[in-house]
Design a protein around this motif. Sequence first.
Motif, PDB file in Angstrom:
ATOM      1  N   VAL A 168       0.828  -1.205   0.000  1.00 48.60           N
ATOM      2  CA  VAL A 168       0.000   0.000   0.000  1.00 48.60           C
ATOM      3  C   VAL A 168       0.864   1.257   0.000  1.00 48.60           C
ATOM      4  CG1 VAL A 168      -1.553   1.378   1.447  1.00 48.60           C
ATOM      5  CG2 VAL A 168      -2.023  -1.043   1.075  1.00 48.60           C
ATOM      6  N   GLU A 169       1.879   1.278   0.834  1.00 48.03           N
ATOM      7  CA  GLU A 169       2.658   2.512   1.012  1.00 48.03           C
ATOM      8  C   GLU A 169       3.751   2.696  -0.037  1.00 48.03           C
ATOM      9  OE1 GLU A 169       1.897   4.889   2.922  1.00 48.03           O
ATOM     10  OE2 GLU A 169       0.358   3.942   4.151  1.00 48.03           O
ATOM     11  N   PRO A 193       3.857   1.216  -3.470  1.00 51.31           N
ATOM     12  CA  PRO A 193       3.351   0.344  -4.542  1.00 51.31           C
ATOM     13  C   PRO A 193       4.291   0.217  -5.731  1.00 51.31           C
ATOM     14  CG  PRO A 193       2.197   2.445  -4.541  1.00 51.31           C
ATOM     15  CD  PRO A 193       3.038   2.426  -3.311  1.00 51.31           C
ATOM     16  N   ASP A 194       5.211   1.183  -5.886  1.00 51.97           N
ATOM     17  CA  ASP A 194       6.107   1.125  -7.047  1.00 51.97           C
ATOM     18  C   ASP A 194       7.427   0.433  -6.736  1.00 51.97           C
ATOM     19  OD1 ASP A 194       4.309   2.514  -8.703  1.00 51.97           O
ATOM     20  OD2 ASP A 194       4.887   4.392  -7.730  1.00 51.97           O
ATOM     21  N   TYR A 210       7.000   3.140  10.253  1.00 58.75           N
ATOM     22  CA  TYR A 210       6.999   3.132  11.718  1.00 58.75           C
ATOM     23  C   TYR A 210       5.634   3.560  12.245  1.00 58.75           C
ATOM     24  CZ  TYR A 210       7.706   8.222  11.502  1.00 58.75           C
ATOM     25  OH  TYR A 210       7.574   9.567  11.252  1.00 58.75           O
ATOM     26  N   ARG A 214       2.836   5.431  14.235  1.00 51.18           N
ATOM     27  CA  ARG A 214       2.539   6.756  14.779  1.00 51.18           C
ATOM     28  C   ARG A 214       1.078   6.713  15.193  1.00 51.18           C
ATOM     29  NH1 ARG A 214      -0.240  10.827  12.256  1.00 51.18           N
ATOM     30  NH2 ARG A 214       0.032  12.931  13.039  1.00 51.18           N
ATOM     31  N   TYR A 238       0.568   3.896  10.539  1.00 48.27           N
ATOM     32  CA  TYR A 238       1.980   3.818  10.170  1.00 48.27           C
ATOM     33  C   TYR A 238       2.349   4.978   9.262  1.00 48.27           C
ATOM     34  CZ  TYR A 238       2.256  -0.792  12.225  1.00 48.27           C
ATOM     35  OH  TYR A 238       2.249  -1.827  13.123  1.00 48.27           O
ATOM     36  N   VAL A 239       3.591   5.425   9.408  1.00 46.47           N
ATOM     37  CA  VAL A 239       4.127   6.473   8.555  1.00 46.47           C
ATOM     38  C   VAL A 239       5.191   5.857   7.659  1.00 46.47           C
ATOM     39  CG1 VAL A 239       5.446   8.631   8.519  1.00 46.47           C
ATOM     40  CG2 VAL A 239       3.664   8.285  10.237  1.00 46.47           C
ATOM     41  N   ARG A 292       8.396   6.356   5.041  1.00 47.26           N
ATOM     42  CA  ARG A 292       9.470   7.233   4.574  1.00 47.26           C
ATOM     43  C   ARG A 292      10.485   6.388   3.822  1.00 47.26           C
ATOM     44  NH1 ARG A 292       6.247  10.470   5.845  1.00 47.26           N
ATOM     45  NH2 ARG A 292       6.406  12.198   7.331  1.00 47.26           N
ATOM     46  N   SER A 339      12.909  12.941   7.901  1.00 50.24           N
ATOM     47  CA  SER A 339      12.826  14.401   7.819  1.00 50.24           C
ATOM     48  C   SER A 339      12.094  15.038   8.999  1.00 50.24           C
ATOM     49  CB  SER A 339      12.152  14.807   6.513  1.00 50.24           C
ATOM     50  OG  SER A 339      10.853  14.229   6.455  1.00 50.24           O
ATOM     51  N   ASP A 340      11.067  14.403   9.513  1.00 45.56           N
ATOM     52  CA  ASP A 340      10.259  15.060  10.540  1.00 45.56           C
ATOM     53  C   ASP A 340      10.033  14.186  11.765  1.00 45.56           C
ATOM     54  OD1 ASP A 340       8.721  13.265   9.188  1.00 45.56           O
ATOM     55  OD2 ASP A 340       6.991  14.564   8.932  1.00 45.56           O
ATOM     56  N   ALA A 341      10.881  13.210  11.977  1.00 45.90           N
ATOM     57  CA  ALA A 341      10.714  12.354  13.158  1.00 45.90           C
ATOM     58  C   ALA A 341      11.990  11.549  13.406  1.00 45.90           C
ATOM     59  CB  ALA A 341       9.526  11.409  12.965  1.00 45.90           C
TER      60      ALA A 341
END
Lengths: 122, 300
Positions: A41-42, A44-45, A72, A74, A78-79, A81, A103-105
């Motif tokens: 899902v996150e 796909p490519d 990870y 959250r 899940y997030v 990256r 970048s943000d965690a």
Amino acid sequence: MIQLGGSVVAVALLVAFVRWLGVARPTPPLDAASAKALLDVEFPDHRPKATWIASDGAGLIARDGELALVLYKRGDGYVARDLPWSAVASLKPTSGRVTVRVSDARPTFAVSDDVWPPKELA
Amino acid sequence: MLKAPFDPVQLAIPFFVLAIVLEILLGRFGKAKANYETRDTAMSLSMGLGSTIAGVVFGGVVFATTVGVYQHRLFTIPMTAVWAWVAVFFLEDLTYYWFHRLAHERRFWWASHVNHHTSTHYNLSTALRQTWTGGVAGTWLLWLPLSFLGFPPAMVAIQKGISLVYQFWIHTEAVGRMPRWFEAVFNTPSHHRVHHARNPRYLDANYAGILIIWDRMFGTFIPEVDEEPCRYGTVKNLGNFNLLHNVFHEWVGIAKDVAGAKSPKEALGYVFGPPGWSPDGSRDTSHTLKAKWRARVGFE
């Protein structure tokens, strides 16, 4: 100011109510099947060749060539990256955890031993 | 009349609170689909509170400008006429459609609107996750033509409030589909779930405020399909629960990109191009994500 104060109290009460009775999404520890579904899902490519799941099942790192695909937890989701594999390979676990800089965690992943990178990804 | 005698949003706040409590209870007792996560809800409610403060800060400028425009109006439209309320209902909703479309399809305005979309949940508290930087983004300028036409500023303000109140109830998974005739004309939870979804299939769709007819007219309507449940949030979800990060992250992203731009044209692209635009096309926009999705579906 009275209205603002009342609003702050109302927000706090509602948040407390959610903490008490709110139903978050179930996020059981990841296993091979759920990890693959999440990656599909996150990312796909991408077709990662190897996947490592954190020992507590709260995240994963997959490797697609020179790219690390990071997922990870959250809250109750899940997030995703991605970052260069070299940035992940050079990490040093301490006290059974490894921290990844995105970048943000700064998500941390539980490792079963202090061997890094894990054999699945090496 | 210049100043609205009442604010529909302020009047509706007790209803908002009660409806959220009810939705939480329905979710708790398994009577409806309603997921609430504590930090996600805290952020949504804090955004709502902060937006009212930001609204006060910018309210003076918006009000003064609106009154200034109204003083040079083409016609004088009576606030007591039924036809005038019918007209402002449609015209305000049409304005909202184009505001909302602009707020999604151009990065400068997306920077202000994105924080409404950062929740990975879709519940009534998400409706209150409102922008703090709308005044800076200047999208309120889009409503000035209504005052220039001759609609009293109070009338426009009330109608904007009615639209915002209407849009509260559609932020829910507790309601499946409304009757077919209703789904055909009005914005509904189903249509708006699509709007909040991050699935490539659903990106940049259903910008409606009250009436979904605008999306159907302008080609941006996408129906919710049961085979593909909506996944909520942004294409690249926030990595943390930091409130200020949620408010300003896209503005910071624009500033960084502009600072690194190699030409004025690049800088303009970063500011006014679609979200995700980059000079070399290395980043994904909604357009490229949809194209990749179509290619995947076609090959599968």
